[in-house]
Design an enzyme around this catalytic site. Structure first.
Site, PDB file in Angstrom:
ATOM      1  N   GLU A 112      -7.137  -4.926   9.059  1.00 48.68           N
ATOM      2  CA  GLU A 112      -8.254  -4.959   8.072  1.00 48.68           C
ATOM      3  C   GLU A 112      -9.248  -6.057   8.411  1.00 48.68           C
ATOM      4  OE1 GLU A 112      -6.380  -2.602   4.347  1.00 48.68           O
ATOM      5  OE2 GLU A 112      -6.569  -4.694   4.269  1.00 48.68           O
ATOM      6  N   GLU A 155      -2.471   3.170   6.463  1.00 47.93           N
ATOM      7  CA  GLU A 155      -1.868   2.863   4.910  1.00 47.93           C
ATOM      8  C   GLU A 155      -2.571   3.870   4.073  1.00 47.93           C
ATOM      9  OE1 GLU A 155      -2.819  -1.064   3.803  1.00 47.93           O
ATOM     10  OE2 GLU A 155      -2.428  -2.085   5.930  1.00 47.93           O
TER      11      GLU A 155
END
Length: 659
Positions: free
Chosen positions: A158, A310
């Site tokens: 991320e 995710e």
């Protein structure tokens, strides 16, 4: 967009749908690992991601290497038939790095240092950080590149770091020199004649730190571009290291949905596998549509199958109130991702943590353990994915509608001195995609400079800034027979955020039949405008048409009788944001005129139908049972039964139908 040249997701899936998630065994005693493997196998987990936040475990002090634990984990996974997506741990440097090397820490726009103790505490421009990151990546790749458990590399996690410090300032100046070449060109691009901002030396240029009043929009725009590029440099540096050791192993890094700081079109060109993290709010009545938007965008960036890196099996821990997912919703949303092109369905994380900042973020195994509802639903989903994998893995979707999106246009429009702080680009984008989703039309996303000829309908919710190349592309698309629908404030500025003469590119005004755009009229909270047949929200415009070919006018108020929706041939311009049902009906009507129809006719509102290859996914997002007409005889791959002409679905239920 160029074709992929490296390994693909299929090299990792090998005909399966990957199923699993982040595994953080450093948080648990070793005896727990074997219990985890037992539960993984029972749930048909075939992939885990290791090492995302393990830097301090692998390198407890500068230069040290502690790989014994990871050696045992890699071997354990391989012995049990579970593949490993091995992460470089560089998103969360060890505390010793910030303590010994303060230059590795990022600085905020008001001059505060972001300290260790959380994560993402690194300066993307720090040579010291990059050196340590390259070293640990090199050693990981050398040690595990030949390990039979390795299926994919996951770089960092991320990417989302901003840095306004002195090192970032020096890197920004280098980036600007490369972009503009001369100070005269930079001053022209930034419009520095305004407010006496002209630069006479490169050394005088800083990141857009906190000023007394409004910042220079051109400077802010370039800093956003620079930040995306610096983070991409960090990614490609690590990617190139692992590729050198394992040229046939695919590489990814996980996107966050519609994250402001990352030009994901450009990033996707550098990834073998495009992956995303997706966390719709289970209490949001539009959660399924928000999920579909992210899935459509990620599939389009991937140009085919993609990876859901995710999601949450239950609640997250970062909303004001964190609600669990009702029974069946986790399965439904996971199947929605597969329907829209995912070849991997994964979670953060495998086992819910007992300590740390995310101990209330759910895991595939919750605090309730094996008997808990969360794990039991995960087991059911694993069996479902195993059943449908042979029929869907590697298959593509075909969409006849494209929604155009560009980060640079978003960045340019999101300036402090804009006409309405209520106009938030992501919300406009969601509103238009929602209208198409509720009209049961499957969409791709595309960059405005991409080839648009495969699409019968192209929709532009809002692109405030357009390059000349992008504008020419839109005009060519319409000339070649395509149907184009544009929302308000499109084509206002060029790539330097310089307003086009007339407030909209003259070529676009001619395309839509606009003689003069006199004024923009933003609307206050709760304010609406009345148009023929619908209400408009958020925005309106004072337009003088070049010809009478418009389809709806404003009624009452300052804009009475002026066009709200214009049409000239196959080009439409919508100068307000119609209320949701009106926008849905408008786009559905235009789509039908362009020859675009839903996969199934007469679908109930809460039902989504998507065809992936030959397989039809029918998803009930409602809480009430529903019967759906599906002409012909199909095999439901989930239940193993035959379905003729109709299927009945309970709440949050799905059917996966093969002819």
């Amino acid at each position: 967009m160029p074709e992929q040249t490296g390994p693909a997701l299929s090299d990792a899936t090998r005909g399966r749908l990957l199923f699993g998630g982040d595994y953080n065994p450093e948080q648990w005693p070793e005896e727990t690992w074997h219990e985890d493997v037992r539960l993984m196998k029972a749930a048909r987990v075939n992939s885990v991601t290791l090492g995302v936040f393990s830097w301090s475990t692998l390198e407890p002090e500068p230069g040290a290497r502690e790989f014994d634990r990871l050696d045992r984990l890699m071997d354990l996974m391989h012995e049990n038939g579970i593949g490993v997506v091995l992460a470089t741990p560089t998103s969360s440097p060890p505390p010793w790095m910030g303590r010994l090397h303060p230059d590795t820490l990022p600085v905020t726009e008001d001059g505060r240092t972001e300290w260790w103790g959380g994560r993402q505490h690194f300066s993307h421009s720090s040579a010291t950080y990059r050196r340590y990151a390259a070293a640990i990546t090199e050693d990981l790749a050398a040690r595990y590149g030949g390990h039979p458990a390795l299926t994919m590399w996951h770089i960092n996690n991320e990417y989302c770091t901003y840095d306004y410090g002195d090192q970032a300032a020096a890197a920004f100046r280098r980036w600007l020199r490369e972009r503009y070449g001369t100070l005269d060109a930079l001053n022209e691009a930034w419009g520095t004649a305004f407010w006496s901002q002209g630069y006479d030396t490169w050394d005088g240029i800083l990141p857009p730190r906190l000023p007394h009043y409004l910042r220079n929009p051109g400077q802010v725009l370039d800093f956003r571009r620079f930040t995306s590029d610096m983070l991409l440099e960090c990614y490609t540096a690590e990617r190139d290291i692992v590729r050198r050791h394992t040229p046939h192993t695919p590489v990814t890094s996980n996107f966050m949905p519609l994250w402001f700081g990352q030009d994901a079109w450009r990033w996707a060109e550098e990834e073998d596998v495009v992956s995303v993290d997706l966390y719709p709010d289970p209490r949001d009545p539009l959660g399924a549509q928000n999920g579909a938007l992210v899935q459509d965008m990620t599939r389009s960036q991937a140009r085919g199958p993609w990876m859901l890196m995710e999601q949450a099996a239950g609640p997250v821990n970062w909303r004001g109130v964190n609600h669990p997912k009702p029974r069946g919703l986790n399965r439904l949303w996971s199947l929605q991702a597969v329907a829209r092109g995912a070849d991997a369905v994964c979670y953060f994380q495998w086992r819910q943590s007992r300590q740390g900042a995310e101990k209330f973020h759910s895991g595939m195994v919750s605090h309730a353990g094996e008997e808990g509802r969360t794990y039991q639903e995960v087991k059911r989903l694993g069996a479902d994915l195993e059943r449908i994998a042979p029929e869907v893995t590697g298959r593509h979707l075909t969409a006849n509608v494209a929604v155009l999106h560009d980060w640079h246009a978003w960045w340019a429009g999101a300036q402090d001195g804009r006409l309405s702080g209520r106009v938030e680009y992501p919300n406009v984008l969601r509103a238009w995609h929602r209208a198409l989703w509720q009209a049961h039309l499957t969409t791709d996303f595309a960059h405005p400079e991409h080839d648009l000829t495969p699409y019968s309908l192209v929709v532009v919710p809002q692109l405030y800034a357009l390059t000349d190349t992008a504008t020419d592309n839109l005009l060519a698309y319409v000339r070649q027979g395509g149907t184009l629908v544009c929302g308000f404030q499109t084509g206002v500025a060029d790539q330097d955020d310089r307003v086009r003469p007339g407030g909209m590119d003259v070529r676009l005004r001619e395309l839509f039949g606009i003689r003069t755009l006199h004024e923009w009229w933003p609307l206050d909270e709760g304010e609406t405008v009345t148009c023929e047949g619908f209400g408009g929200t958020l925005w309106s415009e004072e337009i003088e048409p070049a010809d009478p070919d418009h389809t709806a006018c404003y009624k009452g108020g300052e804009l009475d009788g002026m066009p709200a929706v214009l049409r000239k041939g196959r080009a439409w311009y919508v100068s307000t944001l119609p209320e949701p049902e009106a926008l849905r009906d408008l786009l559905a009507s235009i789509a039908a005129g362009a020859g675009v129809r839903p996969v199934l006719d007469d679908l109930p509102g809460q039902v989504e139908a998507v065809r992936r290859g030959e397989v039809l996914f029918v998803l009930n997002h409602g809480r009430e049972p529903v019967t759906v007409e599906v002409p012909g005889t199909h095999r439901d791959l989930l239940s193993g039964t035959d379905v003729t002409d109709r299927v009945t679905l309970g709440r949050y239920e799905a059917a996966v139908l093969r002819p």
